[in-house]
Design a protein around this motif. Structure first.
Motif: not given
Length: 654
Positions: A275-300
């Motif tokens: 269960r904890k490993s799944r939470a860590a993966e979910a957190a990592r993916l959330a961080l990646l999505r946030e980074a992509e969102r910020r990069e897209a917002a900056e490009a826009a």
């Protein structure tokens, strides 16, 4: 990669802005020859300077002729004697198959020692009489590289990223944060040069620095590149590998900060590990999505800023009042917006309304005379197929009933499919100049025929006792004719001032006090119409020739009084009086010679006037009455005969 895409879009808008500026300058010079450009240099310099001052990235603009000689410049008046025939853009544009738009390498200016690169196109529609496909000069808009670099800074990640604008041959045009001197060429072996030769539009690769910034030569960087649409240019964005690794470590540490407590718990509780490993993966993916969102917002955001700057540049040109400009929708046949200059041409208001539209916007059909609607519809049909139409001429109808002639050209509006920029140039001055030129040519042709007919009559009608006397008589009459034509040429065949004409004809006959004979002049300023100059000059010459042989001009004590006055009345006229005194006694001749016949025919038949002569003991007195229609500003009368002609043995008039 998104930042590189945004940079390519920004570069395209920048280059399109400079192309639009060169198009506006081209419209200013359409139909204007190189000689006319030199004659109107001050006016064109001021108009081009006003345009350049409204464009933040443009340093200057110049126009050269087909040989590369400078005609007019925005940053120097008068234009210095500079030769651009050795420039890269001049050679490229003078080839048989030139590019539509040429972007030069960075150079040091010849007028001001600042770095710049040029966006240059051929000059089209010059009034030099060359075929349309021939090279007839160029219009170059100089761009400041460091100003473009400042616009690119917003696309990068702080000070660690480097954004560059590079030609496909490796010439670096712009590099953030700016460069104090010329930049070297990227080697042909680099991945970017190889990708350009293969025609690749975008990509990434691992490259090394050239030592242009704070990094040493050979520092590793991850480089993304994107080709600028329709141009041999690339935008690159280089980021140090250390920055990329640091970003990755930060992301991982944030993930571990969440995952380590869970990992410790999972050592004792196996079931919780999953269960904890799944939470860590979910957190990592959330961080990646946030980074992509910020990069897209900056490009826009960067793309929106680039669009805002491009719109500001377009607005500066739109509001410059150098030429009428409108944005036209090809799908609806409607003008979306028109500038104040265009509305002034058609008699509209600054609020965008024009006559006949009820205040709903610029209605081009309402201000177009019916005979030009077919040409407008044909241009719009061609615009739907090609995205633009070739220049053509028409007229607009103003509310006061007057018409204004214009030349209309167009260009696609970047980023707006189905919409074009329409440029409308007022060519009233050009039309008036063409009308004056045609009138002058017809007048010169008419007067030349008259002069030849008069010379022919003088040759055929002159009588003399010897060949020598014949030559002298004919030479004097032809000379009088030449003097009159010289006076007409000095006024562009518009007429002549009476006293000046008389003095030019009588100078060779009169002396100066006390070595007489003398000619005295008295009368108001009178302007003669062009058709009266040659006949009156011939008449005065005959009087002077007679006086030089037999009258007051044959002795040093003789005086000729020439006076003239305007006579009022139902049929106003000009009275010219010739009075001789101080000469030999005179008597009325028994026979009428050629000179007397020529005087009568010239005054009465050619000029429609009246001639009288009195042989008084103190000297000859003559009066010439001329109708007011022969004076500039006089009332119009039927066209009079022009040149004397021989019929049988008498003098007649054509």
């Amino acid at each position: 990669m998104r930042a590189a895409d945004a940079g390519a879009a920004s570069a395209l808008r920048i280059i399109e802005g400079q192309r639009l500026a060169s198009d506006v300058i081209g419209e200013m010079l359409h139909g204007v020859s190189d000689d006319e450009v030199r004659d109107r240099e001050l006016d064109l310099h001021q108009r081009i300077t006003a345009l350049v001052n409204g464009l933040p990235l443009v340093r200057s603009a110049i126009v050269v002729d087909r040989t590369g000689r400078l005609l007019v410049a925005s940053d120097a008046f008068p234009a210095p004697d500079l030769d651009f025939s050795d420039s890269e853009w001049h050679r490229a544009l003078s080839e048989a198959s030139p590019p539509l738009l040429h972007v030069s390498r960075v150079s040091i200016g010849r007028i001001h020692s600042d770095p710049f690169f040029s966006v240059t196109r051929r000059r089209i529609g010059a009034g030099n009489g060359l075929p349309a496909e021939a090279y007839d000069g160029a219009i170059a808009v100089a761009v400041a590289p460091n100003a473009v670099a400042a616009a690119f800074v917003d696309l990068s990640k702080g000070s660690v990223d480097t954004v560059s604008l590079v030609r496909d041959d490796g010439q670096i045009l712009v590099r953030t944060p700016g460069a104090p001197a010329l930049l070297p060429q990227i080697p042909a072996t680099s991945h970017l040069r190889q990708a350009a030769m293969r025609g690749e539009g975008r990509g990434t690769y691992l490259g090394v620095t050239l030592g242009l910034g704070p990094d040493p030569v050979g520092a590793s960087r991850l480089i993304a590149f994107r080709r600028v649409e329709g141009l041999p240019l690339y935008v690159t964005l280089a980021r140090p590998l250390e920055v990329i690794r640091a970003d990755w470590r930060d992301t991982m540490m944030r993930g571990l900060a969440v995952g380590l407590p869970a990992l410790a718990a999972m050592l004792g509780l196996g079931w919780a590990l999953w269960r904890k490993s799944r939470a860590a993966e979910a957190a990592r993916l959330a961080l990646l999505r946030e980074a992509e969102r910020r990069e897209a917002a900056e490009a826009a955001r960067a793309e929106a800023e680039a669009r805002r700057q491009a719109e500001a540049r377009f607005r500066a040109i739109f509001e410059s009042r150098v030429v009428g400009i409108a944005v036209f929708d090809l799908t609806t046949d409607r003008v979306l917006v028109a500038n104040a200059k265009l509305l002034d041409m058609v008699g509209g208001g600054a609020d965008g309304a024009a006559p006949g539209d009820g205040g709903a916007g610029f209605n081009w059909r309402a201000v177009t005379p019916s005979e030009y609607l077919a040409a407008d519809e044909a241009a719009i049909a061609e615009g739907r197929q090609r995205g633009w139409w070739p220049p053509y001429e028409k007229e607009y109808q103003r509310p006061d009933g007057g018409r204004v002639p214009v030349r209309i050209s167009s260009a696609p509006l970047a980023g707006e499919p189905g919409q074009i920029v329409v440029m409308v140039q007022d060519i009233s001055e050009q039309r008036e100049a063409e009308t004056r030129r045609d009138l002058l040519l017809r007048e010169v042709d008419h007067r030349a025929k008259n002069a030849l007919a008069t010379a022919r009559a003088a040759l055929r009608l002159t009588r003399a006792a010897s060949v020598e006397e014949f030559i002298v008589a004919v030479d004097g009459r032809i000379g009088a004719l030449a003097h009159a034509m010289g006076v007409l040429a000095a006024t562009s065949w518009q007429g002549a001032e009476l006293e000046g004409l008389l003095r030019s004809e009588l100078t060779i006959f009169a002396g100066t006090a006390p070595h007489g004979p003398l000619v005295e002049y008295a009368g108001p300023k009178v302007e003669l119409a062009a058709r009266a100059v040659q006949p009156l000059a011939m008449a005065v010459h005959e009087l002077a020739t007679n006086a030089a042989k037999y009258g007051a001009l044959s002795v040093q004590t003789g005086v000729v009084e020439l006076s003239w006055a305007l006579q009022p009345g139902p049929l106003p006229s000009l009275l010219l009086a010739w009075r001789e005194r101080g000469g030999p006694p005179v008597a009325e001749p028994c026979t009428t010679g050629f000179g007397s016949r020529l005087l009568t025919a010239t005054v009465e038949r050619q000029l429609g006037g009246h001639f009288t002569a009195e042989w008084l003991p103190e000297g000859l007195t003559c009066r010439i009455h001329l109708p007011a229609s022969l004076l500039l500003g006089g009332t119009a009368e039927p066209e009079l005969s022009d040149a004397p002609e021989l019929i049988g043995d008498a003098l007649a008039v054509k």
